[in-house]
Write a protein that holds these residues in place. Structure first.
Motif, PDB file in Angstrom:
ATOM      1  N   LEU A 125     -25.896  24.168 -20.035  1.00 59.01           N
ATOM      2  CA  LEU A 125     -24.550  23.594 -20.071  1.00 59.01           C
ATOM      3  C   LEU A 125     -24.337  22.587 -18.941  1.00 59.01           C
ATOM      4  O   LEU A 125     -24.978  22.647 -17.886  1.00 59.01           O
ATOM      5  N   ARG A 126     -23.403  21.682 -19.174  1.00 58.30           N
ATOM      6  CA  ARG A 126     -23.113  20.615 -18.215  1.00 58.30           C
ATOM      7  C   ARG A 126     -22.055  21.106 -17.219  1.00 58.30           C
ATOM      8  O   ARG A 126     -20.878  20.766 -17.311  1.00 58.30           O
ATOM      9  N   VAL A 127     -22.501  21.918 -16.281  1.00 58.15           N
ATOM     10  CA  VAL A 127     -21.618  22.451 -15.238  1.00 58.15           C
ATOM     11  C   VAL A 127     -22.377  22.481 -13.916  1.00 58.15           C
ATOM     12  O   VAL A 127     -23.607  22.599 -13.891  1.00 58.15           O
ATOM     13  N   GLU A 128     -21.609  22.387 -12.839  1.00 57.77           N
ATOM     14  CA  GLU A 128     -22.157  22.532 -11.489  1.00 57.77           C
ATOM     15  C   GLU A 128     -21.221  23.454 -10.705  1.00 57.77           C
ATOM     16  O   GLU A 128     -19.997  23.309 -10.770  1.00 57.77           O
ATOM     17  N   VAL A 129     -21.812  24.394  -9.983  1.00 58.81           N
ATOM     18  CA  VAL A 129     -21.045  25.379  -9.215  1.00 58.81           C
ATOM     19  C   VAL A 129     -21.344  25.189  -7.730  1.00 58.81           C
ATOM     20  O   VAL A 129     -22.511  25.074  -7.346  1.00 58.81           O
ATOM     21  N   ALA A 130     -20.297  25.160  -6.914  1.00 65.19           N
ATOM     22  CA  ALA A 130     -20.490  24.967  -5.474  1.00 65.19           C
ATOM     23  C   ALA A 130     -19.614  25.942  -4.689  1.00 65.19           C
ATOM     24  O   ALA A 130     -18.425  26.117  -5.005  1.00 65.19           O
ATOM     25  N   ASP A 131     -20.212  26.574  -3.701  1.00 64.29           N
ATOM     26  CA  ASP A 131     -19.484  27.407  -2.741  1.00 64.29           C
ATOM     27  C   ASP A 131     -19.046  26.495  -1.601  1.00 64.29           C
ATOM     28  O   ASP A 131     -19.865  26.036  -0.806  1.00 64.29           O
ATOM     29  N   LEU A 132     -17.749  26.233  -1.515  1.00 60.67           N
ATOM     30  CA  LEU A 132     -17.205  25.311  -0.516  1.00 60.67           C
ATOM     31  C   LEU A 132     -16.429  26.050   0.571  1.00 60.67           C
ATOM     32  O   LEU A 132     -15.575  25.469   1.231  1.00 60.67           O
ATOM     33  N   SER A 133     -16.748  27.309   0.776  1.00 57.11           N
ATOM     34  CA  SER A 133     -16.000  28.124   1.728  1.00 57.11           C
ATOM     35  C   SER A 133     -16.054  27.584   3.143  1.00 57.11           C
ATOM     36  O   SER A 133     -15.108  27.773   3.921  1.00 57.11           O
ATOM     37  N   ASP A 134     -17.138  26.901   3.511  1.00 56.82           N
ATOM     38  CA  ASP A 134     -17.248  26.346   4.859  1.00 56.82           C
ATOM     39  C   ASP A 134     -16.607  24.974   4.976  1.00 56.82           C
ATOM     40  O   ASP A 134     -16.451  24.452   6.084  1.00 56.82           O
ATOM     41  N   GLU A 135     -16.225  24.389   3.842  1.00 57.48           N
ATOM     42  CA  GLU A 135     -15.673  23.036   3.846  1.00 57.48           C
ATOM     43  C   GLU A 135     -14.187  22.999   3.526  1.00 57.48           C
ATOM     44  O   GLU A 135     -13.507  22.030   3.890  1.00 57.48           O
ATOM     45  N   ARG A 136     -13.695  23.999   2.820  1.00 52.36           N
ATOM     46  CA  ARG A 136     -12.298  24.037   2.384  1.00 52.36           C
ATOM     47  C   ARG A 136     -11.616  25.293   2.919  1.00 52.36           C
ATOM     48  O   ARG A 136     -12.242  26.343   3.056  1.00 52.36           O
ATOM     49  N   ALA A 137     -10.331  25.157   3.210  1.00 51.86           N
ATOM     50  CA  ALA A 137      -9.531  26.286   3.688  1.00 51.86           C
ATOM     51  C   ALA A 137      -8.233  26.347   2.892  1.00 51.86           C
ATOM     52  O   ALA A 137      -7.601  25.308   2.636  1.00 51.86           O
TER      53      ALA A 137
END
Length: 343
Positions: A125-137
């Motif tokens: 499938l055309r999806v991308e998953v990202a853990d942005l816990s260190d970049e977003r608050a």
């Protein structure tokens, strides 16, 4: 990451699992009043943040979670559960889609696990998953004046900041380096800094459970009152659906969520996980607890479904009355007509 907002005057660090953010800023009762009667912002920067992009993201997440996400309108605040095959809750997502990405915040320390699970289910499938816990608050604004405050401070938000507007609060998914500037702008616009003591007291009084604090490894959606808010009953197959459908149509959950009104003469709150006792026997356990500025000490607990709704308890040595959150009659919605053979 330890929040930069812990450097603000009066800030006191919260307890596990919220040690990276403030419990209060010196005046917890006034902070609660601001959330109820005016406006306040709460630093929830320890929450995990996950972003899912790609044209297939909504139909894909629709097939993996409890919520009806396929075709959801951009800007719609929603909640969703990820469950195992037996209906036990693994993750609770507070989510919003901005038209190009779905953003979700989850309990502290769980974003990496959620990301790994989602990555394992991508296939072609055309999806991308990202853990942005260190970049977003996550910064949450609440109170009857929140819209006016957000309008006045809006110019401080970085362009393209995802905003999740729920019924009783607004979540900002901020770049970490913008957290202090946005908090300062909100404060200048009239919002009061309010720590987790105030936020949690308000959450408990609103009967909103928190995964990992008010649940255990056996918890299912019906027990926690998440049917409707986080579970859509009119959607197709997803992990855990069989349990949801069986309880909804044929049975009742084994336990039910209650709010506990604790004896105000006690000088302490109960330990999380302590047994809820009736006549000396354990009938459940206590989860989150807090001191509410109007209601006094309150907590959420999970007790056996068949316990009388007017029963009084002892919780970690503290007397407690109950307020029904999940009815003991939840589920068993099937109408079955017995047919007898003629004569």
């Amino acid at each position: 990451m330890t929040s930069p907002l812990l450097k603000r005057p009066g800030a006191v660090s919260a307890e596990t699992p919220d040690t990276a953010i403030a419990a209060h800023y010196g005046e917890p009762s006034q902070e609660q009043r601001a959330l109820e009667r005016g406006s306040g912002w709460t630093d929830r920067g320890n929450r995990g943040v996950v972003r899912v992009t790609g044209p297939d993201r909504l139909s894909w997440l629709h097939s993996l979670t409890s919520q009806f996400l396929d075709g959801i309108a951009p800007g719609t605040a929603t909640e969703a559960l990820v469950m195992d095959a037996k209906g036990h809750i693994l993750h609770h997502l507070s989510a919003v889609d901005d038209g190009t990405s779905l953003w979700a915040h989850v309990e502290p320390g769980t974003a990496a696990e959620l990301t790994r699970f989602l990555d394992s289910m991508r296939f072609m499938l055309r999806v991308e998953v990202a853990d942005l816990s260190d970049e977003r608050a996550v910064l949450t604004v609440a109170g009857p004046e929140r819209a006016a405050v957000l309008g006045a401070a809006g110019s401080a938000l970085p362009p393209g900041t995802p905003v999740r507007v729920a019924d009783d609060e607004t979540d900002l998914f901020l770049p970490v380096d913008a957290l202090e500037a946005v908090a300062d702008a909100l404060t200048a616009a009239g919002a009061r800094p309010a720590g987790m003591w105030a936020y949690e007291a308000r959450r408990i009084a609103a009967h909103r459970p928190r995964l990992g604090l008010d649940t255990d490894h056996r918890a299912i959606a019906h027990e926690m009152g998440w049917i409707g808010s986080a579970v859509h009953l009119e959607k197709g197959c997803y992990p855990g659906q069989e349990t949801v459908a069986r309880v909804h149509n044929l049975g009742r959950p084994p336990r039910r969520l209650v709010m506990l009104h604790l004896d105000g003469t006690a000088e302490r709150l109960p330990e999380r996980g302590a047994p809820v006792e009736l006549d000396g026997r354990a009938v459940g356990f206590v989860g989150s607890s807090a001191r509410h500025f109007e209601l006094g000490p309150v907590a959420l607990g999970l007790v056996k479904r068949n316990i009388p709704v007017d029963a009084d308890f002892t919780v970690d040595g503290i007397a407690a009355g109950q307020e029904v959150v999940v009815s003991p009659d939840t589920g068993a919605n099937a109408e079955i007509t017995l047919r007898r053979r003629p004569g």
